[in-house]
Write a protein that holds these residues in place. Structure first.
Motif, PDB file in Angstrom:
ATOM      1  N   THR A   1       0.857  -1.188   0.000  1.00 37.16           N
ATOM      2  CA  THR A   1       0.000   0.000   0.000  1.00 37.16           C
ATOM      3  C   THR A   1       0.891   1.235   0.000  1.00 37.16           C
ATOM      4  O   THR A   1       1.781   1.363   0.843  1.00 37.16           O
ATOM      5  CB  THR A   1      -0.919   0.011   1.240  1.00 37.16           C
ATOM      6  OG1 THR A   1      -1.622  -1.230   1.260  1.00 37.16           O
ATOM      7  CG2 THR A   1      -1.923   1.155   1.175  1.00 37.16           C
ATOM      8  N   TYR A   2       0.663   2.112  -0.970  1.00 34.60           N
ATOM      9  CA  TYR A   2       1.458   3.335  -1.084  1.00 34.60           C
ATOM     10  C   TYR A   2       0.518   4.509  -1.303  1.00 34.60           C
ATOM     11  O   TYR A   2      -0.254   4.500  -2.273  1.00 34.60           O
ATOM     12  CB  TYR A   2       2.449   3.209  -2.254  1.00 34.60           C
ATOM     13  CG  TYR A   2       3.400   4.365  -2.368  1.00 34.60           C
ATOM     14  CD1 TYR A   2       4.419   4.539  -1.430  1.00 34.60           C
ATOM     15  CD2 TYR A   2       3.282   5.293  -3.391  1.00 34.60           C
ATOM     16  CE1 TYR A   2       5.295   5.607  -1.521  1.00 34.60           C
ATOM     17  CE2 TYR A   2       4.157   6.360  -3.491  1.00 34.60           C
ATOM     18  CZ  TYR A   2       5.161   6.512  -2.549  1.00 34.60           C
ATOM     19  OH  TYR A   2       6.025   7.567  -2.636  1.00 34.60           O
ATOM     20  N   ASN A   3       0.543   5.471  -0.384  1.00 37.51           N
ATOM     21  CA  ASN A   3      -0.361   6.621  -0.429  1.00 37.51           C
ATOM     22  C   ASN A   3      -1.822   6.172  -0.619  1.00 37.51           C
ATOM     23  O   ASN A   3      -2.555   6.733  -1.435  1.00 37.51           O
ATOM     24  CB  ASN A   3       0.041   7.594  -1.543  1.00 37.51           C
ATOM     25  CG  ASN A   3       1.338   8.320  -1.213  1.00 37.51           C
ATOM     26  OD1 ASN A   3       1.777   8.313  -0.054  1.00 37.51           O
ATOM     27  ND2 ASN A   3       1.955   8.927  -2.196  1.00 37.51           N
ATOM     28  N   GLY A   4      -2.185   5.111   0.094  1.00 36.34           N
ATOM     29  CA  GLY A   4      -3.575   4.639   0.087  1.00 36.34           C
ATOM     30  C   GLY A   4      -3.947   3.724  -1.070  1.00 36.34           C
ATOM     31  O   GLY A   4      -5.037   3.169  -1.091  1.00 36.34           O
ATOM     32  N   ALA A   5      -3.065   3.564  -2.034  1.00 36.31           N
ATOM     33  CA  ALA A   5      -3.379   2.720  -3.196  1.00 36.31           C
ATOM     34  C   ALA A   5      -2.583   1.413  -3.130  1.00 36.31           C
ATOM     35  O   ALA A   5      -1.483   1.376  -2.583  1.00 36.31           O
ATOM     36  CB  ALA A   5      -3.043   3.462  -4.481  1.00 36.31           C
ATOM     37  N   THR A   6      -3.148   0.351  -3.716  1.00 38.44           N
ATOM     38  CA  THR A   6      -2.407  -0.917  -3.822  1.00 38.44           C
ATOM     39  C   THR A   6      -1.478  -0.818  -5.030  1.00 38.44           C
ATOM     40  O   THR A   6      -1.909  -0.467  -6.129  1.00 38.44           O
ATOM     41  CB  THR A   6      -3.385  -2.094  -3.968  1.00 38.44           C
ATOM     42  OG1 THR A   6      -4.213  -2.109  -2.788  1.00 38.44           O
ATOM     43  CG2 THR A   6      -2.653  -3.429  -4.075  1.00 38.44           C
ATOM     44  N   VAL A   7      -0.203  -1.113  -4.792  1.00 36.14           N
ATOM     45  CA  VAL A   7       0.809  -0.950  -5.850  1.00 36.14           C
ATOM     46  C   VAL A   7       1.698  -2.192  -5.911  1.00 36.14           C
ATOM     47  O   VAL A   7       1.844  -2.903  -4.911  1.00 36.14           O
ATOM     48  CB  VAL A   7       1.711   0.281  -5.572  1.00 36.14           C
ATOM     49  CG1 VAL A   7       0.938   1.587  -5.699  1.00 36.14           C
ATOM     50  CG2 VAL A   7       2.372   0.188  -4.188  1.00 36.14           C
ATOM     51  N   PRO A   8       2.285  -2.442  -7.091  1.00 32.73           N
ATOM     52  CA  PRO A   8       3.308  -3.496  -7.134  1.00 32.73           C
ATOM     53  C   PRO A   8       4.544  -3.029  -6.368  1.00 32.73           C
ATOM     54  O   PRO A   8       4.803  -1.823  -6.292  1.00 32.73           O
ATOM     55  CB  PRO A   8       3.613  -3.627  -8.627  1.00 32.73           C
ATOM     56  CG  PRO A   8       3.170  -2.341  -9.239  1.00 32.73           C
ATOM     57  CD  PRO A   8       2.079  -1.776  -8.376  1.00 32.73           C
ATOM     58  N   VAL A   9       5.287  -3.965  -5.790  1.00 38.10           N
ATOM     59  CA  VAL A   9       6.473  -3.614  -5.001  1.00 38.10           C
ATOM     60  C   VAL A   9       7.659  -4.453  -5.484  1.00 38.10           C
ATOM     61  O   VAL A   9       7.508  -5.655  -5.714  1.00 38.10           O
ATOM     62  CB  VAL A   9       6.236  -3.878  -3.489  1.00 38.10           C
ATOM     63  CG1 VAL A   9       7.475  -3.527  -2.671  1.00 38.10           C
ATOM     64  CG2 VAL A   9       5.042  -3.074  -2.991  1.00 38.10           C
ATOM     65  N   ALA A  10       8.802  -3.808  -5.652  1.00 37.54           N
ATOM     66  CA  ALA A  10       9.997  -4.546  -6.083  1.00 37.54           C
ATOM     67  C   ALA A  10      11.263  -3.897  -5.538  1.00 37.54           C
ATOM     68  O   ALA A  10      11.279  -2.699  -5.237  1.00 37.54           O
ATOM     69  CB  ALA A  10      10.062  -4.590  -7.613  1.00 37.54           C
TER      70      ALA A  10
END
Ligand SMILES: [Zn+2]
Ligand SMILES: [Zn+2]
Length: 437
Positions: free
Chosen positions: A118-127
């Motif tokens: 979760t980044y700034n309230g949104a679901t995001v891919p992480v790598a």
């Protein structure tokens, strides 16, 4: 008498003998496969800043098993390991950062990340698109080598596993500044800190420079306020959109016309504009965002003044109000010159060849919060080349690219560089200068 003194010195020699590089090489060979495994495991399980819970637990467990004194949750998820050598001496710190980025990995590696966060309230891919997975794994490997050589180490090694180097989530504190606030260096206080970043370059090569190495980053936020009007009757209000265009155009000229390019690299980039909603309304408010990168802090302060003067001057012409906020987003990474020169010795030992070290590399315009640790106690930060075999640095996908990856051949050199910078610092206690600030 002279001979007696010499004999006494020779007798005393074993107590102060240096750890042989062959012992470091043997232990680094022994740990290499584990370092690669850790790196792949962490790579497959990346965690965003201040959320490095799994990574931190892995680090803490490993350090405890090796006999380190371990402090956890220093700056949210930070881990500090303290190893007291078998001989008395000083204190030195080594640092690795642990966080990943909101990037969708496109490397196609068998252990590529599928993770989200979760980044700034949104679901995001992480790598791990900046290679901090490799940083953690190499410092875990160094921890093991140092523990094996502990009896011969004259002093204390502090290992700093830092969260949120890329910045904490909005509204949270984090990174090096929070670790410092929470006493990472209180007891024991290191005399110096060393660390490395994986970077495009020949795999296993090491490069750095004395003095300013990575940029001071400043965030620019310009706010313009005028009088809103219909697009058909611009004379009834202020032309804020025209003013934004003029401001960006003039600001972009500022660096090229006021800074001697042979003296200090400087970047001033306007990157974002918020202004207006409709084709026929000229708004009463506009914002311009940008970034400044500098290597000379006095020149940076002058540029800040010139920028403010220019923006306000243009506002006066357009009959509007302008405010300019410039805030530091990352301190200058400054390698203490005497230490940077001294480090050639240990890092040549780590690579096994002077051809693989580059102690006069050019500076880079990105910034790093390791600078805050270095400003406190002095130190040196250097790059470890990780380009794929046969791929030039300039052709290598850069850090933060979805294609960024680390040549695992380089990891063992990184382990040795950590170990030798720490041990040789404690053994040799090199001459010091005052750090930048
Ligand atoms: Zn990064
Ligand atoms: Zn990084």
């Amino acid at each position: 008498m002279r001979q007696l003194t010499l004999a006494a010195l020779l007798l005393a020699a074993p107590a102060s003998a240096a750890v042989p590089v062959s012992a470091v090489n043997t232990q680094a060979d022994a740990v290499e496969a584990k370092v690669i495994d850790w790196r792949r495991d962490i790579h497959q399980h990346p965690e965003l800043g201040n959320r490095e819970v799994r990574t931190a637990a892995l680090v803490a467990k490993h350090l405890r098993a090796l006999g380190y004194e371990v402090r956890e949750k220093v700056g949210v998820t930070g881990v500090v390991g303290i190893l007291k050598g078998g001989k008395p001496g000083g204190v030195v710190a080594l640092r690795a950062d642990m966080d990943a980025l909101p990037v969708k990995e496109a490397t196609g590696l068998p252990f590529a990340s599928q993770a989200t966060g979760t980044y700034n309230g949104a679901t995001v891919p992480v790598a791990h698109a900046c290679g901090h997975d490799a940083h953690v794994a190499m410092l875990m490997g160094a921890a093991e080598v140092l523990a094996k050589l502990k009896a011969d180490i004259p002093g204390t090694v502090v290992l700093v596993f830092q969260p949120a180097e890329e910045g904490p989530p909005a509204g949270e504190a984090g990174g090096a500044s929070l670790m410092l606030k929470e006493g990472v260096f209180n007891a024991p206080k290191p005399q110096a800190i060393f660390g490395l970043h994986v970077w495009p370059g020949v795999a296993g090569s090491l490069s750095w420079r004395p003095g300013a190495m990575m940029a001071e980053a400043d965030t620019v936020h310009i706010t313009l306020k005028g009088v809103q009007t219909h697009g058909a009757v611009p004379w009834r209000g202020t032309d804020l959109i025209g003013q934004v265009a003029t401001t960006v155009h003039e600001v972009n000229r500022l660096v090229t016309r006021t800074i001697d390019p042979t003296q200090t690299p400087t970047i001033l980039t306007m990157s974002a504009i918020n202004a207006g909603l409709r084709h026929n309304i000229i708004p009463d408010k506009a914002e311009i965002f940008g970034t400044m990168r500098s290597f000379d802090l006095a020149r940076r302060d002058q540029l800040k003044e010139q920028l403010e003067k220019m923006v306000k001057g243009i506002a006066a012409v357009y009959g509007t109000e302008a405010t300019v906020d410039i805030s530091s987003a990352g301190a200058l990474t400054y390698n203490e010159p005497a230490l940077a020169t001294w480090l050639s010795g240990p890092l040549a030992e780590a690579t096994g060849s002077v051809d693989q070290i580059h102690p006069d590399a050019p500076p880079v315009t990105v910034s790093e919060d390791v600078s805050l640790f270095m400003n406190k106690v002095g130190g040196v930060y250097y790059f470890l080349g990780i380009s794929p075999d046969g791929v030039a640095a300039g052709e290598t996908p850069p850090n933060h690219s979805p294609f960024f990856t680390v040549n695992e051949k380089a990891l063992k050199t990184g382990v040795k560089a950590h170990v030798l910078s720490a041990i040789r610092f404690l053994e040799q206690q090199p001459k010091r200068e005052r750090p930048a600030s």
